[in-house]
Design an enzyme around this catalytic site. Structure first.
Site, PDB file in Angstrom:
ATOM      1  N   ASP A   2      -3.700   6.510 -10.019  1.00 19.73           N
ATOM      2  CA  ASP A   2      -3.318   7.475 -11.054  1.00 19.73           C
ATOM      3  C   ASP A   2      -1.801   7.421 -11.169  1.00 19.73           C
ATOM      4  O   ASP A   2      -1.114   6.888 -10.285  1.00 19.73           O
ATOM      5  CB  ASP A   2      -3.785   8.884 -10.681  1.00 19.73           C
ATOM      6  N   GLU A  58       1.851   9.579 -12.740  1.00 16.71           N
ATOM      7  CA  GLU A  58       2.511  10.714 -13.371  1.00 16.71           C
ATOM      8  C   GLU A  58       3.648  10.147 -14.216  1.00 16.71           C
ATOM      9  O   GLU A  58       4.378   9.253 -13.761  1.00 16.71           O
ATOM     10  CB  GLU A  58       3.063  11.694 -12.332  1.00 16.71           C
ATOM     11  N   ASP A  98      -2.736   5.627 -18.701  1.00 17.26           N
ATOM     12  CA  ASP A  98      -2.300   4.885 -17.515  1.00 17.26           C
ATOM     13  C   ASP A  98      -2.291   3.386 -17.799  1.00 17.26           C
ATOM     14  O   ASP A  98      -1.338   2.683 -17.449  1.00 17.26           O
ATOM     15  CB  ASP A  98      -3.223   5.175 -16.331  1.00 17.26           C
ATOM     16  N   TYR A 124      -0.005  17.792  -5.094  1.00 17.13           N
ATOM     17  CA  TYR A 124      -0.726  17.783  -6.379  1.00 17.13           C
ATOM     18  C   TYR A 124      -0.977  16.352  -6.845  1.00 17.13           C
ATOM     19  O   TYR A 124      -2.084  16.005  -7.269  1.00 17.13           O
ATOM     20  CB  TYR A 124       0.087  18.551  -7.410  1.00 17.13           C
ATOM     21  N   ASP A 178      -4.912  13.562  -6.925  1.00 15.75           N
ATOM     22  CA  ASP A 178      -5.532  12.811  -8.026  1.00 15.75           C
ATOM     23  C   ASP A 178      -6.135  11.502  -7.544  1.00 15.75           C
ATOM     24  O   ASP A 178      -7.157  11.055  -8.065  1.00 15.75           O
ATOM     25  CB  ASP A 178      -4.505  12.540  -9.128  1.00 15.75           C
TER      26      ASP A 178
END
Length: 389
Positions: free
Chosen positions: A38, A40, A95, A163, A167
């Site tokens: 994943d 960010e 992504d 956090y 993921d």
């Protein structure tokens, strides 16, 4: 529904701060045969997303990689591009687009998207990550209050890192469970195909001279105005890409249509174009006027096929209904929601492709979703017959 548990070993994560550490992790992923990933990122004022963090899991090991540190991400891009490694994501379209840009062309050929899998195996369609985790894990509620974090700002807090790591950690536990459900239902091949379709859609570039076909309400323009729009759409895209700013910062679709209609010839004329950003008028006004003038000079040598409002075209409602019937029948045979086979947009894309685009344009554009992969194999021939009537 079975409730999953996150093992303590998976709950832990480590920060990767060197290329050697990253290469070792990617080597472990190759041995495992799959990895969850994943990212960010921040994409508020740029054309391309800015990568802020990478979270991955493989072989019981969850890691966070800081791409802003002195680290070479080549091992990750090589891993993603491998034909023998399965890339596991959730709603991975953005992504995939980000990886493709950051790596200079890396794209996975083996993909498992957990959002797509959840839809086809009956858990729920278009489920966000937090909702899927909540449904599959007992008493787990991911804190989404940090989703608007500026991931380019350093240092990141422990809460932000926790956090982000979650993921990848939860995704790694969900993956084998979802895969088994898909195998049980007999839809695993479709999930793989649908996941790869997202890769194709996010990494396929539309030819510059056909970008005008994607401008909303382009059917409102006449032939001469369409020729202007064609040049403006190409100019806008390349300008935005070069400057790395969103398309709308230069001109939204509505302003682009007004430019094509009015064909301003001076800075003063530009002031009458509604919704054209002031900075575009100031810094790109002369360019726009030059593009419009060039388009007008070349308009007589072009023969663009006129566009129409789809709803107003003869036979549209009947054709849409006939396609929807075939889509519904396929959905029922697969025991999945109709929307997973085709949305209204996907049906309209099919009709547009055959009714609005010339054969030359069709050859240069991606095939509609309904005429690719598992959809095409099941009902493609029937759909072609319907739109050709």
């Amino acid at each position: 529904m079975t409730q999953l548990e996150l093992p303590e070993s998976v709950r832990q994560y480590r920060l990767i701060s060197s290329t050697d550490e990253l290469a070792d992790f990617c080597s472990k992923a190759r041995q495992t045969g799959w990895f969850a990933i994943d990212s960010e990122f921040v994409r508020e004022r740029t054309f391309y997303a800015n990568l802020g963090l990478l979270q991955m899991h493989a072989g019981g090991d969850t890691v966070i990689v800081d791409p802003l540190a002195d680290i070479n991400l080549a091992p990750v891009w090589s891993l993603i591009s491998s034909d023998s490694i399965e890339t596991v994501l959730h709603a991975g379209g953005e992504d995939i687009e980000l990886f493709f840009y950051e790596s200079g062309g890396a794209q996975p050929s083996r993909v498992f998207d957990s959002q797509i899998a959840a839809g086809f195996c009956g858990i729920g369609e278009s489920m966000g990550y937090a909702r899927l985790v909540s449904d599959l894990f007992d008493n787990v509620e991911l804190d989404k209050s940090l989703s608007r974090t500026n991931w380019l700002k350093r240092p990141l807090s422990p809460e932000q890192l926790d956090y982000a790591a979650a993921d990848a950690s939860y995704l790694a536990v969900m993956y084998p469970y979802l895969k088994a459900l898909c195998e049980e239902k007999g839809c695993l091949d479709i999930v793989y195909e649908e996941s790869v379709l997202q890769v194709r859609k996010r990494t396929t570039r539309i030819p510059d001279d056909l970008l005008y076909l994607q401008v909303g309400n382009a059917w409102q323009l006449n032939d001469e105005q369409l020729a202007v729009l064609q040049e403006l759409a190409s100019w806008r895209f390349n300008k935005a890409r070069k400057k790395n700013i969103p398309l709308g910062f230069i001109a939204k679709d509505g302003a682009l249509l007004e430019l094509a209609r009015r064909k301003p010839k001076s800075q003063s004329d530009l002031n009458h174009i509604r919704d054209l950003p002031p900075l575009s008028k100031k810094y790109s006004g002369n360019e726009m006027i030059t593009v419009i003038r060039k388009a007008e000079e070349q308009a007589t040598s072009k023969s663009l096929k006129p566009l129409s409002r789809l709803d107003d075209m003869p036979g549209y409602k009947e054709t849409f209904k006939a396609i929807k019937q075939k889509v519904t029948e396929l959905a029922e045979s697969l025991d999945v929601p109709v929307s997973l086979v085709a949305s209204r947009k996907q049906i309209n894309d099919l009709i547009n492709f055959f009714w609005q685009y010339s054969p030359q344009q069709q050859e240069r554009l991606p095939q509609p979703d309904l005429l690719t992969g598992w959809r095409n194999a099941a009902i493609g021939a029937e759909l072609r017959a319907i739109v050709s009537l």
